[in-house]
Design an enzyme around this catalytic site. Structure first.
Site, PDB file in Angstrom:
ATOM      1  N   ARG A   5      -4.915   6.509  -7.909  1.00  8.67           N
ATOM      2  CA  ARG A   5      -4.391   7.357  -7.980  1.00  8.67           C
ATOM      3  C   ARG A   5      -4.368   8.396  -9.085  1.00  8.67           C
ATOM      4  O   ARG A   5      -4.942   9.473 -10.459  1.00  8.67           O
ATOM      5  CB  ARG A   5      -3.422   8.054  -6.915  1.00  8.67           C
ATOM      6  CG  ARG A   5      -3.832   7.643  -5.376  1.00  8.67           C
ATOM      7  CD  ARG A   5      -1.559   7.618  -5.496  1.00  8.67           C
ATOM      8  NE  ARG A   5      -1.239   8.395  -5.200  1.00  8.67           N
ATOM      9  CZ  ARG A   5      -0.237   8.797  -4.774  1.00  8.67           C
ATOM     10  NH1 ARG A   5       0.724   7.707  -4.195  1.00  8.67           N
ATOM     11  NH2 ARG A   5       0.309   9.740  -4.616  1.00  8.67           N
ATOM     12  N   LEU A   9       0.756  -0.957   0.342  1.00  7.71           N
ATOM     13  CA  LEU A   9      -0.138   0.264   0.418  1.00  7.71           C
ATOM     14  C   LEU A   9       0.375   1.044   0.043  1.00  7.71           C
ATOM     15  O   LEU A   9       1.549   0.765   0.714  1.00  7.71           O
ATOM     16  CB  LEU A   9      -0.949  -0.065   1.314  1.00  7.71           C
ATOM     17  CG  LEU A   9      -1.845  -1.064   1.292  1.00  7.71           C
ATOM     18  CD1 LEU A   9      -3.124  -0.765   2.594  1.00  7.71           C
ATOM     19  CD2 LEU A   9      -3.693  -0.993  -0.035  1.00  7.71           C
ATOM     20  N   ASP A  10       0.427   2.167  -1.453  1.00  2.46           N
ATOM     21  CA  ASP A  10       1.149   3.550  -0.510  1.00  2.46           C
ATOM     22  C   ASP A  10       1.424   4.126   0.799  1.00  2.46           C
ATOM     23  O   ASP A  10       0.782   4.241   1.670  1.00  2.46           O
ATOM     24  CB  ASP A  10       0.344   4.836  -1.383  1.00  2.46           C
ATOM     25  CG  ASP A  10       0.560   4.608  -2.664  1.00  2.46           C
ATOM     26  OD1 ASP A  10       0.883   3.674  -3.261  1.00  2.46           O
ATOM     27  OD2 ASP A  10      -0.328   4.988  -3.943  1.00  2.46           O
ATOM     28  N   ARG A  11       2.275   4.859   0.822  1.00  2.00           N
ATOM     29  CA  ARG A  11       2.581   5.334   2.374  1.00  2.00           C
ATOM     30  C   ARG A  11       1.910   6.094   2.797  1.00  2.00           C
ATOM     31  O   ARG A  11       0.336   6.192   3.756  1.00  2.00           O
ATOM     32  CB  ARG A  11       3.784   6.326   2.111  1.00  2.00           C
ATOM     33  CG  ARG A  11       4.159   6.575   3.725  1.00  2.00           C
ATOM     34  CD  ARG A  11       5.296   8.067   3.502  1.00  2.00           C
ATOM     35  NE  ARG A  11       6.152   8.076   4.956  1.00  2.00           N
ATOM     36  CZ  ARG A  11       7.785   8.681   5.120  1.00  2.00           C
ATOM     37  NH1 ARG A  11       7.736   9.373   3.872  1.00  2.00           N
ATOM     38  NH2 ARG A  11       7.758   9.397   6.393  1.00  2.00           N
TER      39      ARG A  11
END
Length: 240
Positions: free
Chosen positions: A154, A53-55
């Site tokens: 995104r 998962l992205d930060r």
């Protein structure tokens, strides 16, 4: 302590906080805490992340408890056999539902197929001016990425001109600045809410959910979506 939302003899899943890296990275040298190390210390055993998962993304993050299970789960993710659902708050009024079929380019320039389904759960119009608009409009969406490309959601929501609030890389700087100035919000409003897959050893279906976190819930209250705030799982039948 990390919030463990699922655990058996082979797998463990946490509700990853927004802003926490999965593991050490050369592109985020400022970070001192990582989900991998925190969970390892909490369980006093080795853990192996099977996806990323992205930060800035919160929600369900799955780990294996052995290398064998890690490999099997990574193969399921690679073959798009894991059903993933995300919640996001985006700019503007999105359609009731839509399929986004838009290839994404890798760092080496190669195009990859990328497909996302989403549905709109709620919409809001705030009496906050932005640019030439006297009000600001937003939507709460549930997204189902059928492929697993880097930053897929995104990039896809940016592509359809409904960027995710708080996304600095692919989002809208004016919206991000508005949320920072009006509501002191830096969090990216993207949350991995559900994972569904077949257990690699038992073959039984596993369904994991992670509740929305405080900053996401705070913005839902701002939007007037209070009646949806504390629901563990939202569906299209609960739109308004």
């Amino acid at each position: 302590m990390l919030d463990i939302v699922f655990q058996d003899d082979d797998l463990v899943a946490i509700n990853k906080p927004h802003g926490l890296l999965v593991h050490r990275s050369s592109i985020a040298m400022d970070a001192e805490e990582f989900a991998l190390q925190l969970l390892r210390d909490q369980l006093s055993r080795k853990v192996f992340p099977v996806h990323r998962l992205d930060r800035k993304t919160g929600g369900v993050l799955l780990f294996a408890l052995s290398k064998e299970v890690e490999k099997q789960m990574q193969q399921q993710f690679y073959e798009n056999q894991v059903n993933k659902k995300y919640m996001a708050i985006v700019r503007g009024y999105t359609p009731d539902e839509e399929d986004i079929d838009y290839p994404l380019r890798k760092e080496n320039g190669t195009l990859q197929e990328a497909f996302t389904k989403y549905k709109t759960l709620a919409r809001a119009e705030l009496n906050v001016a932005l640019g030439n608009h006297p009000t600001s409009r937003y939507s709460l969406v549930e997204a189902n990425p059928e492929t697993g490309r880097m930053h897929q959601l995104r990039k896809h929501f940016s592509h359809i001109f409904h960027p995710i609030i708080g996304d600095r890389t692919h989002g809208c700087n004016k919206q991000n600045k508005l949320f920072k100035e009006h509501w002191e919000l830096d969090t990216m409003l993207l949350h991995a809410s559900q994972l569904t897959f077949n257990h690699p050893l038992t073959q039984k279906q596993v369904h994991i959910e992670a509740d929305l976190q405080d900053e996401f819930l705070r913005v839902m209250e701002i939007m007037g979506w209070g009646n949806l705030m504390h629901k563990k799982s939202l569906t299209a039948n609960e739109t308004f």
